[in-house]
Design an enzyme around this catalytic site. Sequence first.
Site, PDB file in Angstrom:
ATOM      1  N   GLU A  86      -8.157  17.621 -21.343  1.00 48.90           N
ATOM      2  CA  GLU A  86      -7.671  18.690 -22.064  1.00 48.90           C
ATOM      3  C   GLU A  86      -6.857  18.369 -23.283  1.00 48.90           C
ATOM      4  OE1 GLU A  86      -4.274  20.425 -19.689  1.00 48.90           O
ATOM      5  OE2 GLU A  86      -5.385  20.358 -17.809  1.00 48.90           O
TER       6      GLU A  86
ATOM      7  N   GLU B  35      -2.911  16.682 -13.264  1.00 51.33           N
ATOM      8  CA  GLU B  35      -2.033  15.806 -13.494  1.00 51.33           C
ATOM      9  C   GLU B  35      -0.772  15.633 -12.360  1.00 51.33           C
ATOM     10  OE1 GLU B  35      -0.267  18.093 -16.735  1.00 51.33           O
ATOM     11  OE2 GLU B  35      -1.901  17.387 -18.241  1.00 51.33           O
TER      12      GLU B  35
HETATM   13  C1  GAL Z   1      -1.390  20.707 -19.262  1.00 54.13           C
HETATM   14  C2  GAL Z   1      -1.929  21.424 -17.741  1.00 54.13           C
HETATM   15  C3  GAL Z   1      -2.473  22.567 -18.084  1.00 54.13           C
HETATM   16  C4  GAL Z   1      -1.707  23.361 -19.105  1.00 54.13           C
HETATM   17  C5  GAL Z   1      -1.440  22.600 -20.412  1.00 54.13           C
HETATM   18  C6  GAL Z   1      -0.712  23.067 -21.319  1.00 54.13           C
HETATM   19  O1  GAL Z   1      -0.426  19.411 -18.925  1.00 54.13           O
HETATM   20  O2  GAL Z   1      -2.458  20.341 -17.059  1.00 54.13           O
HETATM   21  O3  GAL Z   1      -2.621  23.290 -16.793  1.00 54.13           O
HETATM   22  O4  GAL Z   1      -0.415  23.809 -18.439  1.00 54.13           O
HETATM   23  O5  GAL Z   1      -0.539  21.335 -19.904  1.00 54.13           O
HETATM   24  O6  GAL Z   1      -0.464  22.591 -22.415  1.00 54.13           O
END
Ligand code: GAL
Length: 675
Positions: free
Chosen positions: A310, A154
Amino acid sequence: MSSQYPWPAMRGIAYGGDYTPEQWPRETWLEDVALMREAGVNLVSVGIFSWALLETSEGVFDFAWLDELLDLLHDHGIAVDLGTPTASPPAWFFAGHPDARVVTRDGTVMGFGARGMASHSSAAYRVAIVRIASALAERYAEHPAVVLWHVHNEYGVPVGEDYSDQSAAAFRTWLREKYATLDALNAAWGTTFWGQRYGEWDHVGVPAAAPSVVNPSQRLDFARFTDHQLRQCFIAERDAIRAHASQPITTNFMANQSWTTDMWAWAREVDIVSDDHYLWAADPEGEIGLAIAADLSRSVGGGKPWILMEHSTSAVNWQPRNIAKRPGEMARNSVTHLARGADAILFFQWRASRFGAEKFHSAMIPHAGTESRVWREVVALGAALDRLDEIRGSRVVADVAILWDFESFWAQDLEWRPSVDVSHAERIRAYYERLWRDGITVDFALPGQDLSAYKLVIAPAQYMLSAADAANLDRYVAGGGTLVVSFFSAIVDENDAVHPGGFVAPLRDTLGLVVEEFLPLREGSQCRLRWSHDGATATLAGDAWQEDLVLSGAEIVATYVDGPGAAKAAVTRHRRGDGAGWYVSTRLDAEGLGILMSAVYADAGVAPAGHPDGVEVVVRRGEHADYVVAINHGDDAATIAATGVELLSGQPVEGSIDVAGGGVAVIRTDEGGGR
Ligand code: GAL
């Protein structure tokens, strides 16, 4: 992005998530791989935050645990998306290079103990990221488990802008390349204003906190510079990996949840677009924000399938109130991403962490273990995705585009704008939401791209519009397109300077008007509009904003009843060549937007789908068949017209199918395909 779509070398729809076995003993690893198989997991992302474990001190590597892990995963048939850990440099790096730390706009030097990269302009950081990325690629390029590379995490959060000395020096270099002469910079930034003229390059700095509002053109360039520097960090790692490895390379974007990087420019640099999406719990219709993120991810990649890198099985841990997903919601979210073009459904994360800042974040294996609702739903989703294998590679086709331009958003978000109530995110969501409710699939687009494939283009928030982009929009309309432009668009050029000729001047011929004056409304005050178009009349409501329009050919569709613009034109339509340009000078409420867009659809030849309320339907077009994906967000069963086979149940569908309340259906239709 290469034209040949380099999907990871694996079967079917990818399913899995971020995997952090370094937080667990070996016996848990064995349990993990067994449970992954039970859940149908076929891809995990590893190593994303493991720099301190892989390079224990500068240039000293320990790959033993990762060797063991990749072998174990491979032995169990689980493919690996191998991360580079550069979003979180180790303590030894910052101890050895204290000047690589990021400085905030108000001068705070960022400390250690969280995560977050070093300064994007630090030479030491660049050397270190290339060293670790090269070492990983050299060692694992040929490992049979590795099907994809995941650079960093990110970009842009939690570290984007940097106001350190090395960033200031790099900013000057970037500006010299862009402007060549100080005269050109002074002209572009309008430095005659408030006596800011520069006589020496060394006097040009980063737009740190200052007594009053800092030059907006300088801040806009600093936003562009930040995006560029972050991208150079990505490119350095990507090229280091590519020197050894042939698997596709990606980095996870944040679509509509971070504004610091220009996804259009980044998408050109990755082999596959991947995106992270988290529902905003305070939004009772978070599925609409989700659909925006998914459509944007598909659009920046030119319509190719993309990876949902994710999302969460249930609650996150970083919002004010972290709302658990209700039964079935995780599956609906996943299938919506799939419907809108994702060929991979991955989560953060596989197993909930017992310690650290994210211990209250949901996971595929929650703290409650496998005797849990979340685990049962994870296993069911894996089985469902297995039945949807054949969808992989099919495309989403849209007749309507909404303009989405990060640079314009950066400029609009600067200080001292005419009203705090004017927000690009709000207007885009409002127009998108109307189309979503009408069952009309949308692409996002840039104002300068070829738009001729779209019947309708909407510009809900195009504050900054270059003359060239305005000419492109005009060509689109003259060639037969229908364009809707919302207020506070076409105001400034690429330097954030008001267009000669006034507001909306570059679109004067397209819209048949200019704006003489903005008429923002007081907080909470509403206005009414009298609508009269094609024999139909209605009273519409708006708020926040009116304008004083000067018409030069546009016909009036709605007139202000009250407010500072009373009796003047509020909504207009202008015939231009074979097309039409609509202009909307206020913030219409949802009902008003409904009336407006019905007229616009008729003008553009776009038909609302007519699905029951709360049912989202998107079509993926394959080589041999169309796939109708239906997601029922309501509590009651809803009927969808389709004929073919429902892939989750294997049942034939003759004419229509009932989708259960909260359920999903995917129908391979007898028609379509191959177009
Ligand atoms: C994302 C990040 C992950 C984790 C996740 C939690 O933005 O890439 O590593 O922190 O949020 O929601």
